[in-house]
Design a protein around this motif. Structure first.
Motif, mmCIF file in Angstrom:
data_model
loop_
_atom_site.group_PDB
_atom_site.id
_atom_site.type_symbol
_atom_site.label_atom_id
_atom_site.label_comp_id
_atom_site.label_asym_id
_atom_site.label_seq_id
_atom_site.Cartn_x
_atom_site.Cartn_y
_atom_site.Cartn_z
ATOM 1 N N SER A 131 40.999 39.160 37.549
ATOM 2 C CA SER A 131 40.178 38.496 38.583
ATOM 3 C C SER A 131 40.716 38.865 39.765
ATOM 4 C CB SER A 131 40.410 36.903 38.398
ATOM 5 O OG SER A 131 41.745 36.615 38.248
ATOM 6 N N LYS A 150 38.899 42.031 41.401
ATOM 7 C CA LYS A 150 37.656 41.748 41.506
ATOM 8 C C LYS A 150 37.559 41.063 43.174
ATOM 9 C CE LYS A 150 36.309 40.391 37.008
ATOM 10 N NZ LYS A 150 35.764 39.113 35.981
ATOM 11 N N ASN A 155 44.395 32.291 44.370
ATOM 12 C CA ASN A 155 44.559 33.053 42.932
ATOM 13 C C ASN A 155 45.868 33.467 42.203
ATOM 14 O OD1 ASN A 155 44.271 36.140 41.416
ATOM 15 N ND2 ASN A 155 42.630 34.585 40.764
ATOM 16 N N PHE A 208 38.982 31.138 36.825
ATOM 17 C CA PHE A 208 38.558 32.710 37.177
ATOM 18 C C PHE A 208 38.192 33.597 36.061
ATOM 19 C CE2 PHE A 208 41.659 31.034 40.490
ATOM 20 C CZ PHE A 208 40.760 31.329 41.781
ATOM 21 N N ARG A 209 38.031 33.025 35.065
ATOM 22 C CA ARG A 209 37.641 33.984 33.523
ATOM 23 C C ARG A 209 36.397 34.396 33.878
ATOM 24 N NH1 ARG A 209 37.960 31.113 27.984
ATOM 25 N NH2 ARG A 209 36.420 29.860 29.038
ATOM 26 N N THR A 226 34.980 34.320 38.625
ATOM 27 C CA THR A 226 35.315 34.994 40.065
ATOM 28 C C THR A 226 34.364 35.090 40.977
ATOM 29 O OG1 THR A 226 36.988 35.912 38.692
ATOM 30 C CG2 THR A 226 37.076 36.611 40.848
ATOM 31 N N TYR A 259 41.275 38.484 32.200
ATOM 32 C CA TYR A 259 39.797 37.729 32.477
ATOM 33 C C TYR A 259 39.216 38.215 33.740
ATOM 34 C CZ TYR A 259 43.068 35.015 35.048
ATOM 35 O OH TYR A 259 44.440 34.518 35.922
#
Length: 277
Positions: free
Chosen positions: A10, A13, A74, A89-90, A94, A277
């Motif tokens: 995450s 990302k 996060n 956040f999985r 996200t 994740y």
């Protein structure tokens, strides 16, 4: 960061989204501003284009600030509450978090006054006539300001400082509890270096830009504020390249096919945790 091996985390990302905003903002606050500084452009010479570009630049700055705060949140949740982090956040969750800075940018682009570049000071101001002595503002004319920008910058200074100080404190506590002195000292070293660089330029730019919109600011400090703003978007890529082992190996492997990865040595601060994740 767009590779599959990074996108399963995450934090990467969020960093990918932040990187896109950083690169876009560099075009406006560095390349275009540099050209206008050399050609001597002011708001009066290109009103429409200057206004549109100011809206985009202001929105991108606000978007990077919001994304940095989400990234700090996060990381803290990831370390303190791993199970909660997975729930928040999985997978595609996200991207829902990234909708926040997106809406935030739209608000700044369409509903607030933009920063306007002036070659008289080599920086952006909300007042388009700054340092133009021959221009007299009529009495009763509303001031050119952006309260949302001021609140944003003050919030960025406070949130980023608190978030990353908490991260450093967490790392110290983990070192004390786990008694893993050698490995944790390496992580701490990387943490403090990266945190110091990222926070310094982001907070310096936020503080100077708030100050110079309301008070007299000497030219050297104005230029310093512009440089810190530019650096806050450009330095992060260098941090990833030189201080993030995983990222550096991925780049070198792409360029030099015979490069042998070194990621199995020790993790760095920017690297996400082992939860996929």
């Amino acid at each position: 960061m767009a590779q599959k091996e990074f996108r399963k985390f995450s934090s990467y990302k969020i960093q990918l989204y932040l990187g896109i905003l950083d690169v876009a903002c560099i075009f406006f606050n560095s390349i275009l501003s540099g050209y206008w500084s050399k050609s001597g452009e002011i708001f009066c010479t290109h009103q429409k284009s200057s206004y549109i570009i100011g809206c985009i630049a202001t929105a991108l700055w606000a978007g990077t600030c919001a994304t940095c705060m989400i990234l700090g949140f996060n990381r803290i949740i990831e370390i303190l509450f791993p199970k909660l982090s997975v729930k928040l956040f999985r997978g595609c969750r996200t991207y829902f978090w990234l909708a926040i800075p997106t809406v935030y940018m739209i608000y700044f682009a369409f509903f607030t006054n933009p920063l306007l570049f002036s070659s008289t000071s080599y920086a952006m101001f909300f007042d388009p006539y700054v340092n133009i002595d021959r221009f007299q503002i009529p009495v009763g004319t509303p001031k050119h300001e952006n309260i949302s920008h001021t609140i944003n910058n003050i919030l960025v200074i406070a949130v980023i400082l608190i978030a990353y100080l908490c991260l450093c404190l967490i790392m110290l506590l983990k070192n004390h509890i786990d008694h893993d002195t050698n490995d944790m000292s390496y992580i701490q070293k990387q943490t403090f270096i990266q945190v110091t660089i990222i926070c310094f330029f982001k907070m310096s730019a936020a503080a100077i830009y708030v100050y110079m919109q309301f008070f007299y600011t000497p030219d050297w400090l104005v230029i310093t504020g512009q440089i810190t703003w530019q650096t806050s978007h450009g330095v992060v890529g260098l941090i990833y390249l030189f201080l993030n082992t995983n990222m550096r190996d991925a780049v070198y492997t792409k360029i030099f096919k015979c490069w042998k990865p070194t990621t199995q040595t020790k993790p760095t601060f920017i690297r996400a945790t082992n939860s996929k994740y």
